[in-house]
Enzyme design. Structure first.
Site, short mmCIF file in Angstrom:
data_model
loop_
_atom_site.label_atom_id
_atom_site.label_comp_id
_atom_site.label_asym_id
_atom_site.label_seq_id
_atom_site.Cartn_x
_atom_site.Cartn_y
_atom_site.Cartn_z
N ARG A 67 30.98 44.16 45.18
CA ARG A 67 31.61 45.11 46.10
C ARG A 67 30.64 46.20 46.52
O ARG A 67 30.78 46.79 47.60
CB ARG A 67 32.89 45.70 45.48
CG ARG A 67 34.02 44.68 45.44
CD ARG A 67 35.27 45.28 44.83
NE ARG A 67 35.08 45.72 43.46
CZ ARG A 67 35.12 44.93 42.40
NH1 ARG A 67 35.34 43.65 42.55
NH2 ARG A 67 34.92 45.42 41.20
N GLU A 104 32.94 46.61 26.76
CA GLU A 104 33.91 46.86 25.70
C GLU A 104 33.70 45.85 24.56
O GLU A 104 33.68 46.21 23.40
CB GLU A 104 35.31 46.75 26.29
CG GLU A 104 36.35 47.45 25.48
CD GLU A 104 37.70 47.36 26.16
OE1 GLU A 104 37.76 46.99 27.35
OE2 GLU A 104 38.69 47.64 25.47
P1 AMP Z 1 31.22 50.56 34.48
O1 AMP Z 1 29.91 49.89 34.11
O2 AMP Z 1 32.15 50.65 33.31
O3 AMP Z 1 30.99 51.90 35.13
O4 AMP Z 1 31.97 49.62 35.51
C1 AMP Z 1 31.60 49.63 36.85
C2 AMP Z 1 31.66 48.29 37.48
O5 AMP Z 1 32.83 47.56 37.11
C3 AMP Z 1 31.69 48.43 38.99
O6 AMP Z 1 30.87 47.42 39.56
C4 AMP Z 1 33.14 48.25 39.35
O7 AMP Z 1 33.30 47.53 40.54
C5 AMP Z 1 33.77 47.51 38.18
N1 AMP Z 1 35.01 48.16 37.69
C6 AMP Z 1 35.15 48.77 36.48
N2 AMP Z 1 36.39 49.23 36.32
C7 AMP Z 1 37.06 48.94 37.46
C8 AMP Z 1 38.40 49.21 37.93
N3 AMP Z 1 39.31 49.85 37.18
N4 AMP Z 1 38.73 48.79 39.16
C9 AMP Z 1 37.82 48.14 39.94
N5 AMP Z 1 36.56 47.86 39.56
C10 AMP Z 1 36.17 48.26 38.32
#
Ligand code: AMP
Length: 179
Positions: A67, A104
């Site tokens: 995305r 996680e």
């Molecule tokens: P993080 O590494 O935990 O910051 O996760 C970010 C990545 O996971 C991004 O590429 C987001 O598109 C996806 N992502 C994580 N949580 C969500 C969520 N609640 N809704 C949509 N995409 C998410």
């Protein structure tokens, strides 16, 4: 601070999908924003505006599969910058550099072409959403590995309760919509 009418409108267009892709996660679905030409244009205007207000010079936008590509390529064009993709392992055809990050449960990794950036580049890292910040921090590590500088990180959505920006303390973190 109250969000501007533009940001409120964009925020309202994002769909919450509970328990996707697994139980307990509320997925922020941006397809409901992207499908509307006016809202897509507004989101790109507002994101480009954040970069311009921060008076950042950007040589290349580095965006994260998948995305991040949608917003990142359009923003690169608006900012007069080049575009460099970061992908999941095994997808890029040329020589790559890789970085791992913690999920996680377990770890994941991302890759970028080893010749994707010049050492003199000022880089804007773009993704649709920051949650824990692990993915963006790994992207920052790849940029640093090639000797370039992260001018800033830019997200359409920030899940503030997860404090992901704390992992990105070395560069400015810009986000448009905060939940
Ligand atoms: P993080 O590494 O935990 O910051 O996760 C970010 C990545 O996971 C991004 O590429 C987001 O598109 C996806 N992502 C994580 N949580 C969500 C969520 N609640 N809704 C949509 N995409 C998410």
């Amino acid at each position: 601070m109250e969000p501007s009418p533009a940001v409120a409108q964009l925020s309202q267009s994002i769909r919450d999908v509970p328990d996707f892709p697994k139980p307990g996660i509320v997925f922020k679905d941006i397809t409901t924003l992207l499908r509307d030409p006016r809202l897509l244009h507004l989101a790109l205007d507002e994101m480009a505006g954040l970069v311009q207000s921060a008076a950042l010079h950007v040589d290349r936008v580095v965006a994260i599969e998948s995305r991040g590509f949608i917003l990142g390529a359009a923003l690169a064009d608006r900012l007069g910058a080049g575009f460099v993709p970061i992908r999941k392992p095994g997808k890029l055809p040329w020589r790559t550099v890789a970085a791992s990050y913690t999920l996680e449960y377990g770890t994941d990794s991302i890759e970028m072409h080893a010749d994707g950036l010049d050492a003199t580049d000022e880089v804007l890292i773009v993704d649709d959403l920051i949650a824990t910040g692990g993915t963006a921090a790994a992207a920052g590590e790849l940029v640093a590995r090639l000797g370039a500088r992260v001018a800033a990180y830019l997200f359409l959505i920030e899940l503030t309760f997860l404090s992901g920006r704390d992992k990105l303390a070395e560069s400015p973190v810009l986000s448009l919509i905060r939940f």
